[in-house]
Design a protein around this motif. Structure first.
Motif, short mmCIF file in Angstrom:
data_model
loop_
_atom_site.label_atom_id
_atom_site.label_comp_id
_atom_site.label_asym_id
_atom_site.label_seq_id
_atom_site.Cartn_x
_atom_site.Cartn_y
_atom_site.Cartn_z
N ILE A 279 5.65 20.77 -24.60
CA ILE A 279 4.84 21.71 -24.48
C ILE A 279 4.38 22.01 -26.19
O ILE A 279 3.64 22.54 -26.86
N VAL A 280 5.13 22.01 -27.30
CA VAL A 280 4.95 21.93 -28.98
C VAL A 280 3.53 20.28 -29.09
O VAL A 280 2.60 20.68 -29.45
N ASP B 103 14.02 30.04 -24.49
CA ASP B 103 15.16 30.06 -23.74
C ASP B 103 15.56 28.60 -22.38
O ASP B 103 14.66 27.58 -22.01
N GLU B 104 16.61 27.81 -23.13
CA GLU B 104 16.89 26.14 -23.38
C GLU B 104 17.37 26.14 -21.97
O GLU B 104 17.51 25.19 -21.04
N LYS B 105 17.97 27.64 -20.53
CA LYS B 105 18.23 27.00 -20.03
C LYS B 105 16.22 26.38 -18.61
O LYS B 105 17.10 26.09 -17.45
N ASN B 106 15.28 27.55 -19.18
CA ASN B 106 14.70 27.30 -18.31
C ASN B 106 13.51 25.73 -18.63
O ASN B 106 13.36 25.42 -18.31
N ILE B 107 13.44 26.33 -19.85
CA ILE B 107 12.53 24.98 -20.74
C ILE B 107 13.48 23.63 -21.75
O ILE B 107 13.73 23.79 -22.44
N SER B 108 14.17 23.13 -20.87
CA SER B 108 14.03 21.48 -21.46
C SER B 108 14.35 21.60 -23.04
O SER B 108 13.22 21.42 -23.24
N ASP B 109 15.27 20.80 -23.38
CA ASP B 109 13.83 20.45 -24.79
C ASP B 109 13.24 19.59 -24.61
O ASP B 109 12.30 19.61 -25.46
N ASN B 110 13.95 18.91 -23.86
CA ASN B 110 12.15 17.62 -23.27
C ASN B 110 10.58 18.39 -22.79
O ASN B 110 9.99 18.12 -23.48
N SER C 175 7.99 14.50 -14.89
CA SER C 175 9.42 15.22 -15.48
C SER C 175 9.92 15.85 -16.70
O SER C 175 10.83 16.39 -16.12
N ALA C 176 8.95 15.76 -17.69
CA ALA C 176 8.75 17.04 -18.52
C ALA C 176 9.43 18.13 -18.19
O ALA C 176 9.90 19.44 -18.49
N ILE C 177 8.33 18.65 -16.98
CA ILE C 177 8.52 20.19 -16.75
C ILE C 177 8.79 20.08 -15.35
O ILE C 177 8.26 21.45 -14.64
#
Length: 196
Positions: free
Chosen positions: A28-29, A16-23, A50-52
């Motif tokens: 997370i990974v 879900d790229e809307k809720n979890i940005s690429d950053n 900023s990432a989360i």
């Protein structure tokens, strides 16, 4: 592979790229792989605000724990890159995110497999057995002993094709008891396999 529905939902949440940005995704990974290798802790996931930002904390924790379980299960069965890619594709991850995850699997595969082999709860597998009969005629304290003793040597395979050895001595009664218990275990396994 033994992946629960919760784990698969957590992996799918990464798509879900809307809720979890690429950053946030990369954070997370990276954190999941490094937590498994004890290079980071779970609290490191929450340090980069900023990432989360914008991610529900409960969703973040569920995704994090699901992805940890996903990594460990895939490494436990030693899945190859194609299998991992197919599984991620089935759960709607984009090609960029799949490639990012595959790069981590490629980089950390050996280290994670080694960590799993150290922390497993499996007993070594018996691959060979040798035995011999020794016969004690007398000892220092007794004139006549006349006792047979069986020396049993088990060759085991531990992690990564390493071989070990387990040796023990037993009397005839102890050896017969061992054989009886092994036969009983074999019957129990046969009964269980017939039921399933």
């Amino acid at each position: 592979m033994n992946l629960s529905e919760d784990v698969l939902k957590g992996v799918e949440a990464l798509s879900d790229e809307k809720n979890i940005s690429d950053n946030a995704f990369k954070n997370i990974v990276d954190c999941c792989f490094k937590v498994i290798l004890k290079q980071k802790t779970e609290s490191d996931l929450f340090e980069d605000k900023s990432a989360i930002s914008g991610i529900d904390i409960i969703v973040l924790k569920q995704t994090y724990s699901a992805f940890i379980a996903f990594i460990l299960e895939l490494m436990k069965v030693n899945s190859d890159q194609a299998t991992i890619s197919d599984l991620l594709e089935d759960h709607k991850l984009s090609n960029n995110r799949i490639q990012f995850i595959l790069n981590y699997f490629k980089e950390y595969r050996v280290a994670i497999r080694k960590a799993l082999s150290i922390t497993n709860f499996h007993f070594p597998h018996i691959i060979d057995i040798n035995w011999r009969l020794d016969y004690f005629l007398k000892s220092n304290s007794l004139e006549k002993l006349n006792t047979p003793v069986y020396i049993v040597s088990l060759t085991t395979e531990q992690e990564e094709d390493q071989k070990g050895k387990v040796e023990f001595a037993c009397t005839l009664d102890q050896l017969q008891d061992l054989v009886f218990k092994l036969r009983d275990a074999q019957k129990q396994i046969e009964r269980s396999s017939i039921k399933s």
